[in-house]
Design an enzyme around this catalytic site. Structure first.
Site, PDB file in Angstrom:
ATOM      1  N   LYS A 150       2.956  -4.683   6.284  1.00  0.00           N
ATOM      2  CA  LYS A 150       3.063  -4.726   4.820  1.00  0.00           C
ATOM      3  C   LYS A 150       4.528  -4.630   4.381  1.00  0.00           C
ATOM      4  O   LYS A 150       4.945  -5.257   3.407  1.00  0.00           O
ATOM      5  CB  LYS A 150       2.233  -3.586   4.211  1.00  0.00           C
ATOM      6  CG  LYS A 150       0.740  -3.836   4.252  1.00  0.00           C
ATOM      7  CD  LYS A 150       0.358  -5.045   3.393  1.00  0.00           C
ATOM      8  CE  LYS A 150      -1.138  -5.270   3.330  1.00  0.00           C
ATOM      9  NZ  LYS A 150      -1.488  -6.398   2.446  1.00  0.00           N
TER      10      LYS A 150
ATOM     11  N   SER B  15       0.861  -1.185   0.000  1.00  0.00           N
ATOM     12  CA  SER B  15       0.000   0.000   0.000  1.00  0.00           C
ATOM     13  C   SER B  15       0.893   1.228   0.000  1.00  0.00           C
ATOM     14  O   SER B  15       2.035   1.176   0.462  1.00  0.00           O
ATOM     15  CB  SER B  15      -0.865   0.022   1.266  1.00  0.00           C
ATOM     16  OG  SER B  15      -1.453   1.303   1.431  1.00  0.00           O
ATOM     17  N   SER B  16       0.371   2.341  -0.508  1.00  0.00           N
ATOM     18  CA  SER B  16       1.193   3.571  -0.508  1.00  0.00           C
ATOM     19  C   SER B  16       1.443   4.046   0.920  1.00  0.00           C
ATOM     20  O   SER B  16       2.327   4.859   1.178  1.00  0.00           O
ATOM     21  CB  SER B  16       0.482   4.670  -1.309  1.00  0.00           C
ATOM     22  OG  SER B  16      -0.794   4.929  -0.756  1.00  0.00           O
ATOM     23  N   CYS B  17       0.698   3.490   1.886  1.00  0.00           N
ATOM     24  CA  CYS B  17       0.887   3.965   3.275  1.00  0.00           C
ATOM     25  C   CYS B  17       2.108   3.336   3.931  1.00  0.00           C
ATOM     26  O   CYS B  17       2.402   3.597   5.090  1.00  0.00           O
ATOM     27  CB  CYS B  17      -0.358   3.695   4.102  1.00  0.00           C
ATOM     28  SG  CYS B  17      -0.463   1.995   4.628  1.00  0.00           S
TER      29      CYS B  17
ATOM     30  N   HIS C 264     -12.616   3.562   4.303  1.00  0.00           N
ATOM     31  CA  HIS C 264     -11.752   4.616   3.777  1.00  0.00           C
ATOM     32  C   HIS C 264     -12.620   5.817   3.414  1.00  0.00           C
ATOM     33  O   HIS C 264     -13.848   5.747   3.397  1.00  0.00           O
ATOM     34  CB  HIS C 264     -11.002   4.099   2.545  1.00  0.00           C
ATOM     35  CG  HIS C 264      -9.994   3.042   2.850  1.00  0.00           C
ATOM     36  ND1 HIS C 264     -10.233   1.703   2.632  1.00  0.00           N
ATOM     37  CD2 HIS C 264      -8.766   3.108   3.413  1.00  0.00           C
ATOM     38  CE1 HIS C 264      -9.176   1.000   3.025  1.00  0.00           C
ATOM     39  NE2 HIS C 264      -8.279   1.821   3.499  1.00  0.00           N
TER      40      HIS C 264
ATOM     41  N   TYR D  19       0.020  -1.304  10.546  1.00  0.00           N
ATOM     42  CA  TYR D  19      -0.343  -1.879   9.238  1.00  0.00           C
ATOM     43  C   TYR D  19       0.828  -1.744   8.280  1.00  0.00           C
ATOM     44  O   TYR D  19       1.203  -2.689   7.583  1.00  0.00           O
ATOM     45  CB  TYR D  19      -1.558  -1.140   8.686  1.00  0.00           C
ATOM     46  CG  TYR D  19      -2.020  -1.568   7.321  1.00  0.00           C
ATOM     47  CD1 TYR D  19      -1.804  -0.757   6.210  1.00  0.00           C
ATOM     48  CD2 TYR D  19      -2.694  -2.773   7.124  1.00  0.00           C
ATOM     49  CE1 TYR D  19      -2.251  -1.126   4.943  1.00  0.00           C
ATOM     50  CE2 TYR D  19      -3.143  -3.154   5.867  1.00  0.00           C
ATOM     51  CZ  TYR D  19      -2.919  -2.324   4.784  1.00  0.00           C
ATOM     52  OH  TYR D  19      -3.368  -2.701   3.529  1.00  0.00           O
TER      53      TYR D  19
HETATM   54  O1  GFB Z   1      -9.077   6.989   3.562  1.00  0.00           O
HETATM   55  P1  GFB Z   1      -8.677   7.295   4.954  1.00  0.00           P
HETATM   56  O2  GFB Z   1      -9.521   6.723   6.041  1.00  0.00           O
HETATM   57  O3  GFB Z   1      -7.193   6.755   5.221  1.00  0.00           O
HETATM   58  O4  GFB Z   1      -8.595   8.891   5.200  1.00  0.00           O
HETATM   59  P2  GFB Z   1      -5.746   7.280   4.815  1.00  0.00           P
HETATM   60  C1  GFB Z   1      -8.067   9.723   4.224  1.00  0.00           C
HETATM   61  C2  GFB Z   1      -8.290  11.167   4.638  1.00  0.00           C
HETATM   62  O5  GFB Z   1      -9.707  11.450   4.505  1.00  0.00           O
HETATM   63  C3  GFB Z   1      -7.932  11.503   6.092  1.00  0.00           C
HETATM   64  C4  GFB Z   1     -10.153  12.144   5.661  1.00  0.00           C
HETATM   65  O6  GFB Z   1      -7.314  12.773   6.113  1.00  0.00           O
HETATM   66  C5  GFB Z   1      -9.297  11.573   6.768  1.00  0.00           C
HETATM   67  O7  GFB Z   1      -9.313  12.451   7.887  1.00  0.00           O
HETATM   68  N1  GFB Z   1     -11.590  11.942   5.825  1.00  0.00           N
HETATM   69  C6  GFB Z   1     -12.530  12.922   5.734  1.00  0.00           C
HETATM   70  C7  GFB Z   1     -12.207  10.785   6.112  1.00  0.00           C
HETATM   71  N2  GFB Z   1     -13.760  12.425   5.986  1.00  0.00           N
HETATM   72  C8  GFB Z   1     -13.584  11.096   6.224  1.00  0.00           C
HETATM   73  C9  GFB Z   1     -14.500  10.046   6.553  1.00  0.00           C
HETATM   74  O8  GFB Z   1     -15.727  10.246   6.686  1.00  0.00           O
HETATM   75  N3  GFB Z   1     -13.979   8.799   6.697  1.00  0.00           N
HETATM   76  C10 GFB Z   1     -12.629   8.545   6.561  1.00  0.00           C
HETATM   77  N4  GFB Z   1     -12.182   7.292   6.705  1.00  0.00           N
HETATM   78  N5  GFB Z   1     -11.712   9.525   6.274  1.00  0.00           N
HETATM   79  C11 GFB Z   1      -5.269   4.731   4.929  1.00  0.00           C
HETATM   80  C12 GFB Z   1      -4.570   3.773   5.851  1.00  0.00           C
HETATM   81  O9  GFB Z   1      -4.859   6.038   5.279  1.00  0.00           O
HETATM   82  O10 GFB Z   1      -4.888   4.534   3.581  1.00  0.00           O
HETATM   83  C13 GFB Z   1      -4.896   2.363   5.438  1.00  0.00           C
HETATM   84  O11 GFB Z   1      -4.967   4.027   7.178  1.00  0.00           O
HETATM   85  C14 GFB Z   1      -4.638   2.153   3.977  1.00  0.00           C
HETATM   86  O12 GFB Z   1      -4.114   1.471   6.194  1.00  0.00           O
HETATM   87  C15 GFB Z   1      -5.284   3.240   3.139  1.00  0.00           C
HETATM   88  O13 GFB Z   1      -3.278   2.134   3.725  1.00  0.00           O
HETATM   89  C16 GFB Z   1      -4.905   3.099   1.687  1.00  0.00           C
HETATM   90  O14 GFB Z   1      -5.643   7.456   3.363  1.00  0.00           O
HETATM   91  O15 GFB Z   1      -5.338   8.418   5.680  1.00  0.00           O
END
Ligand code: GFB
Length: 325
Positions: free
Chosen positions: A155, A122-124, A194, A151
Site C-alpha cells: 500500500k 489503510s491506517s496500517c 477483520h 500488505y
Molecule cells: O481487525 P483485525 O483482524 O486487524 O484485528 P488489525 C484487530 C484486533 O482485534 C487484533 C483482535 O488485536 C485482534 O487480535 N481480535 C479479537 C480479533 N478477536 C478477533 C477475531 O475474532 N478476529 C479478528 N480478526 N481479530 C488489520 C490489518 O489489522 O487492519 C489489515 O491486518 C488491514 O491489513 C486492517 O489494514 C484495517 O486491525 O490488527
C-alpha cells in the site's frame, strides 16, 4: 526533490455529475458503499467490472479496458484484504497481488491519460510505534507492524506511485487512509475477517447456542478506530469533489476504543449474555491505530455514523445474509 511524506496539495477541475467513474472492486465492502453513495449523490455514469470480466492481475486486459472505456476518474477499492489472521497466513498474496493490481490499474490509467485516481491505503501503513492519533507525515518514519508488513509495504508503494505520477505528470492521483472499516457486504469468515465482523458472527452464533461463551483473540487491550463503510465512501467522494486535494489524507473519526470495549458493545447490540474469553495465543497486532483526521476535518467533512448505530446496521446486514442463504 526526491519523494517525502510532506503534504502536497494539487488542484484540478471539480468532478462533474456526468463524469464517467470506474469503481474497481465494486462488490467489496468499500466498493459497494462507494457505488451506493455515488448513486445517491447523482453520479450515474458509473463503470464496474466483475473479476470474471476484468482480471486486474492481467496487465494487457487492464490496459485494453482503460483504453476503450477512458473513464474520467477511477476509485481503486479493489485489493487483497483481510484481518490480522489472513495477513499472517498469506503474506505473499497480500504484497504480491496488491502490488500487481495497483501497478496495472494505476500505471495503465496514467498511460491512457486519466487525470483523476483515488487509491485506497489503510491506517496500517503507518509505523507500529508512532504518535497517536497518527498524522499523515508519520509515514515511513518507523518500522511497520509485523503482522501486516507485506500488505503495508504494497500500500505504501501504491501511495508513492500515485504521488510520483501526480508530481511528474501533473495528474491528481491521491491516496486516502481509512481506519478499520466495517458494514454491509463484509467478510464473516472467522479465519480471514477483520475483528468487527468476526465478533458480530461470534456473538450471534453464541446467542443462538444458548448464550455460549465467546472467545476473542489477543488480550483485548489494543485500540482500533472503526468507521462504517458508507462514511468511508462519503469521505472518498467528498475528496474527489474538491478542486484541490492533499496527496494523502487520513479518513476516520479520530478516536478509538479497545477491543475489549468493542466486544462488549457488539455483545450488547447482538443481545448475547454469556461470558467473553480471550485467546492470548492469537496476536494483538498494533497496540493502537487511531488516525489524526484534522487534515480531512479541516476540509469540512464529518462522519454520519457513531459506532453503536454502525454496528446495529452491520448486524442487520449480517442477519440478512443468513436469511438469503
Ligand atoms: O481487525 P483485525 O483482524 O486487524 O484485528 P488489525 C484487530 C484486533 O482485534 C487484533 C483482535 O488485536 C485482534 O487480535 N481480535 C479479537 C480479533 N478477536 C478477533 C477475531 O475474532 N478476529 C479478528 N480478526 N481479530 C488489520 C490489518 O489489522 O487492519 C489489515 O491486518 C488491514 O491489513 C486492517 O489494514 C484495517 O486491525 O490488527
Amino acid at each position: 526533490m526526491p519523494w517525502s511524506n510532506e503534504k502536497v496539495t494539487r488542484y484540478s477541475r471539480v468532478l462533474k455529475k456526468e463524469d464517467k467513474i470506474f469503481v474497481a472492486g465494486h462488490k467489496g465492502l468499500v466498493g459497494s458503499a462507494i457505488i451506493r453513495q455515488l448513486r445517491s449523490k447523482g453520479y450515474e455514469n458509473l463503470v464496474v467490472r466483475d473479476r470474471s470480466s476484468l482480471d486486474l492481475m492481467d496487465q494487457a486486459a487492464v490496459k485494453s479496458f482503460l483504453s476503450s472505456e477512458t473513464p474520467d476518474a477511477i476509485v481503486m477499492a479493489a485489493a487483497k484484504v483481510g484481518g490480522i489472521g489472513a495477513n499472517s497466513t498469506y503474506p505473499a498474496d497480500f504484497i504480491g497481488l496488491n502490488l500487481v493490481m495497483e501497478c496495472n490499474l494505476m500505471w495503465g490509467a496514467h498511460e491512457v491519460g486519466i487525470d483523476h485516481f483515488c487509491f485506497l491505503g489503510s491506517s496500517c501503513i503507518y509505523p507500529r510505534e508512532t504518535p497517536q492519533p497518527i498524522p499523515e507525515d508519520a509515514l515511513l518514519t518507523g518500522k511497520p507492524e509485523p503482522t501486516n508488513a507485506p500488505y503495508a509495504v504494497a500500500k505504501i508503494a501504491g501511495l508513492v506511485l500515485a504521488d510520483s505520477i501526480s508530481k511528474q505528470y501533473g495528474r491528481q492521483y491521491f491516496t486516502c487512509m481509512p481506519p478499520n472499516v466495517y458494514g454491509p457486504g463484509d467478510n464473516y469468515d472467522l479465519q480471514t475477517s477483520h475483528v468487527l465482523p468476526a465478533l458480530i458472527r461470534k456473538f450471534h452464533e453464541a446467542k443462538l447456542a444458548g448464550n455460549a461463551p465467546v472467545t476473542c483473540w489477543g488480550t483485548g487491550s489494543p485500540r482500533r478506530e472503526f468507521l462504517f463503510s458508507d462514511d468511508v465512501a462519503d469521505a472518498i467522494i467528498f475528496l474527489m469533489e474538491q478542486d484541490s486535494v492533499p496527496n494523502m489524507v487520513n479518513i476516520g473519526v479520530g478516536t478509538s476504543i479497545s477491543i475489549k470495549e468493542l466486544a462488549e458493545t457488539v455483545q450488547k447490540v447482538v443481545g448475547h449474555s454469556g461470558t467473553i474469553e480471550w485467546d492470548t495465543t492469537k496476536p494483538d497486532g498494533f497496540p493502537e491505530k487511531t488516525n489524526d483526521v484534522s487534515r480531512l476535518f479541516g476540509m469540512g467533512w464529518r462522519p454520519k455514523y457513531d459506532l453503536e448505530s454502525g454496528i446495529r446496521a452491520a448486524y442487520e446486514a449480517y442477519q440478512a445474509t443468513l436469511v438469503s442463504h
